[in-house]
Write an enzyme that holds these catalytic residues in place. Structure first.
Site, short mmCIF file in Angstrom:
data_model
loop_
_atom_site.label_atom_id
_atom_site.label_comp_id
_atom_site.label_asym_id
_atom_site.label_seq_id
_atom_site.Cartn_x
_atom_site.Cartn_y
_atom_site.Cartn_z
N GLN A 51 51.30 9.95 51.95
CA GLN A 51 52.08 10.66 52.96
C GLN A 51 51.27 11.02 54.20
O GLN A 51 51.85 11.42 55.21
CB GLN A 51 52.73 11.92 52.36
CG GLN A 51 53.87 11.59 51.39
CD GLN A 51 54.43 12.84 50.76
OE1 GLN A 51 53.84 13.40 49.85
NE2 GLN A 51 55.54 13.32 51.28
N LEU A 92 58.78 15.88 52.19
CA LEU A 92 58.25 16.06 53.54
C LEU A 92 58.34 14.76 54.35
O LEU A 92 58.31 14.80 55.57
CB LEU A 92 56.80 16.54 53.48
CG LEU A 92 56.62 17.96 52.91
CD1 LEU A 92 55.16 18.20 52.54
CD2 LEU A 92 57.11 19.00 53.90
N GLU A 134 55.25 13.67 42.92
CA GLU A 134 54.04 13.20 43.61
C GLU A 134 53.48 11.93 42.96
O GLU A 134 53.00 11.03 43.67
CB GLU A 134 52.97 14.28 43.63
CG GLU A 134 53.35 15.58 44.32
CD GLU A 134 53.87 15.41 45.73
OE1 GLU A 134 53.55 14.39 46.39
OE2 GLU A 134 54.63 16.29 46.18
NI NI Z 1 57.71 13.69 48.60
#
Ligand code: NI
Length: 178
Positions: A51, A92, A134
């Site tokens: 990410q 996110l 995750e």
């Molecule tokens: Ni995520």
């Protein structure tokens, strides 16, 4: 160094299989620090290396309300799953998208820490959900892959906006972001 931009869907880096970490050196330490400070600049509880554009198998999470419980998981492998948890998840990397996802409610995870020491941890509740979300990131999987076709259809408009790079209205933090 420091806060990094968060890679946004549909960036292809979010679909890559990440490489295991092999060197437990100062550059790994810097990456962990970057992940932590980037996570702490958001309302999220977990953030994976892809990410922030680093295709390596690690993530950080912190479920405390005062940034006092940073946990680092390197080369994580979920070795056991039990029970059922349905939590409304958001990511996110997919702003404005949230959906209920079915996960195990308890997991055992084997992972290395920043010094390369291996440990096995058993977690439940939101910690377990976060670990699963995750770990998926490290294998190119997103939570929208784990919802029903009908639910995904309902999200179609928002996903299309993200795909065409149109701004999505952010109503963040009514749900848990990972
Ligand atoms: Ni995520």
């Amino acid at each position: 160094m420091g806060n990094q931009l968060i890679v946004q869907y549909p960036d292809p880096r979010l679909r890559e299989h990440c490489k295991p970490v092999t060197r437990f050196d100062s550059s790994l330490g810097n990456l962990i620090d970057d992940l932590a400070s980037t996570l702490y600049s958001t309302t999220g509880i977990g953030l994976s290396a892809p990410q922030i554009g680093q295709l390596q198998q690690l993530f950080v999470m912190d479920l405390s309300d005062n940034q006092s419980d940073l946990q680092v998981y390197i080369n994580p492998v979920i070795t056991q799953k039990a029970g059922l948890a349905i939590v409304e998840e958001a990511c996110l990397s997919l702003p404005g998208v949230a959906a209920n996802v079915m996960r195990a409610s308890t997991v055992s995870v084997q992972a290395k820490d920043r010094h390369g020491n291996i440990r096995e941890t058993k977690l439940s509740g939101m910690h377990a959900v976060c670990i699963q979300h995750e770990t998926d990131h490290l294998h190119g999987k997103l939570f929208i892959d784990r919802i029903s076709a009908i639910r995904r259809l309902r999200l179609r408009k928002t996903l299309k906006s993200l795909e065409s790079n149109t701004d999505v209205p952010l109503n963040s933090s009514t749900y848990t972001q990972f």
